[in-house]
Design a protein around this motif. Structure first.
Motif, mmCIF file in Angstrom:
data_model
loop_
_atom_site.group_PDB
_atom_site.id
_atom_site.type_symbol
_atom_site.label_atom_id
_atom_site.label_comp_id
_atom_site.label_asym_id
_atom_site.label_seq_id
_atom_site.Cartn_x
_atom_site.Cartn_y
_atom_site.Cartn_z
ATOM 1 N N VAL A 21 -31.228 -94.870 34.471
ATOM 2 C CA VAL A 21 -32.362 -95.431 33.666
ATOM 3 C C VAL A 21 -32.209 -94.628 32.522
ATOM 4 C CG1 VAL A 21 -34.600 -95.481 33.434
ATOM 5 C CG2 VAL A 21 -33.754 -96.107 35.491
ATOM 6 N N THR A 22 -32.135 -93.490 32.203
ATOM 7 C CA THR A 22 -31.872 -92.630 31.013
ATOM 8 C C THR A 22 -30.941 -93.262 30.271
ATOM 9 O OG1 THR A 22 -33.152 -90.698 32.285
ATOM 10 C CG2 THR A 22 -32.006 -90.593 30.023
ATOM 11 N N MET A 23 -29.736 -93.366 30.569
ATOM 12 C CA MET A 23 -28.574 -93.728 30.160
ATOM 13 C C MET A 23 -28.611 -95.252 29.575
ATOM 14 S SD MET A 23 -27.070 -91.157 29.304
ATOM 15 C CE MET A 23 -25.865 -91.830 28.335
ATOM 16 N N LEU A 24 -29.442 -96.028 30.350
ATOM 17 C CA LEU A 24 -29.461 -97.584 30.044
ATOM 18 C C LEU A 24 -30.333 -97.742 28.926
ATOM 19 C CD1 LEU A 24 -29.535 -99.587 33.410
ATOM 20 C CD2 LEU A 24 -27.980 -99.705 31.564
ATOM 21 N N ASN A 25 -31.521 -96.795 28.817
ATOM 22 C CA ASN A 25 -32.516 -96.630 27.625
ATOM 23 C C ASN A 25 -31.725 -96.171 26.559
ATOM 24 O OD1 ASN A 25 -34.697 -97.603 29.173
ATOM 25 N ND2 ASN A 25 -35.461 -95.510 29.912
ATOM 26 N N VAL A 26 -31.119 -95.084 26.566
ATOM 27 C CA VAL A 26 -30.161 -94.581 25.512
ATOM 28 C C VAL A 26 -29.440 -95.668 25.009
ATOM 29 C CG1 VAL A 26 -28.287 -93.308 24.871
ATOM 30 C CG2 VAL A 26 -30.072 -91.975 26.153
ATOM 31 N N TYR A 27 -28.659 -96.479 25.774
ATOM 32 C CA TYR A 27 -27.970 -97.528 25.197
ATOM 33 C C TYR A 27 -28.678 -98.539 24.466
ATOM 34 C CZ TYR A 27 -24.294 -101.109 25.357
ATOM 35 O OH TYR A 27 -23.218 -102.098 24.818
ATOM 36 N N LEU A 28 -29.827 -98.974 24.962
ATOM 37 C CA LEU A 28 -30.672 -99.991 24.610
ATOM 38 C C LEU A 28 -31.339 -99.512 23.281
ATOM 39 C CD1 LEU A 28 -32.433 -101.581 27.787
ATOM 40 C CD2 LEU A 28 -30.637 -102.657 26.270
ATOM 41 N N GLY A 29 -31.909 -98.362 23.364
ATOM 42 C CA GLY A 29 -32.455 -97.852 21.915
ATOM 43 C C GLY A 29 -31.578 -97.239 20.930
ATOM 44 N N GLY A 30 -30.594 -96.484 21.606
ATOM 45 C CA GLY A 30 -29.779 -96.018 20.730
ATOM 46 C C GLY A 30 -28.606 -96.828 20.020
ATOM 47 N N PHE A 31 -28.363 -98.072 20.631
ATOM 48 C CA PHE A 31 -27.205 -98.935 20.064
ATOM 49 C C PHE A 31 -27.861 -100.320 19.820
ATOM 50 C CE2 PHE A 31 -24.464 -96.502 23.181
ATOM 51 C CZ PHE A 31 -23.825 -95.766 22.128
ATOM 52 N N VAL A 32 -28.780 -100.758 20.706
ATOM 53 C CA VAL A 32 -29.196 -102.174 20.443
ATOM 54 C C VAL A 32 -30.159 -102.137 19.323
ATOM 55 C CG1 VAL A 32 -30.297 -104.029 21.250
ATOM 56 C CG2 VAL A 32 -28.587 -102.854 22.753
ATOM 57 N N ILE A 33 -31.128 -101.051 19.584
ATOM 58 C CA ILE A 33 -32.395 -101.053 18.531
ATOM 59 C C ILE A 33 -31.981 -100.671 17.288
ATOM 60 C CG2 ILE A 33 -34.565 -100.205 18.111
ATOM 61 C CD1 ILE A 33 -35.522 -100.629 21.268
#
Length: 128
Positions: A98-110
């Motif tokens: 969950v943490t790494m998926l959030n990093v992916y979404l926040g850090g890359f997508v957003i």
């Protein structure tokens, strides 16, 4: 250090981190490849986040004539990557995931979305 130099250092770390993180989404979890690529990606993410904190915000409101809202994502990544590492070391696969998926979404997508907004350097480089 000049803004442009920091921006290119940031790109030099975030682009491979994005590519490796995307690969990780599709490879077998827990494999040696996953672990090796994951560690390297984590290093790149942390380096990129630290570099981005040194870059003054050029769009939107700033705090202390330097920090903007985009810097909050850098702080989240700096806190989340070690959290995900500790979680997996403790065997908490769900928290790691969950943490790494959030990093992916926040850090890359957003953050990527904001990076391409008009007035931003990356927008100018890509679209002229």
């Amino acid at each position: 250090m000049e803004y442009e130099t920091l921006a290119f250092l940031h790109l030099a770390t975030i682009l491979p981190a994005f590519l490796f993180a995307t690969v990780i989404l599709f490879i077998k979890k827990g494999s040696e490849t996953h672990k090796t690529v994951g560690r390297f990606t984590a290093f790149l993410l942390l380096a990129s986040s630290v570099i981005s904190l040194a870059m003054p915000a050029r769009v939107g409101p700033t705090y202390y004539d330097h920090f903007g809202f985009i810097h909050l994502l850098s702080i989240v990544v700096i806190l989340s990557v070690p959290r995900a590492y500790i979680a997996i070391r403790q065997g908490n696969v769900l928290m790691h995931k969950v943490t790494m998926l959030n990093v992916y979404l926040g850090g890359f997508v957003i953050a990527g979305f904001f990076a391409f907004m008009p007035g931003r350097m990356l927008n100018s480089l890509i679209f002229g």
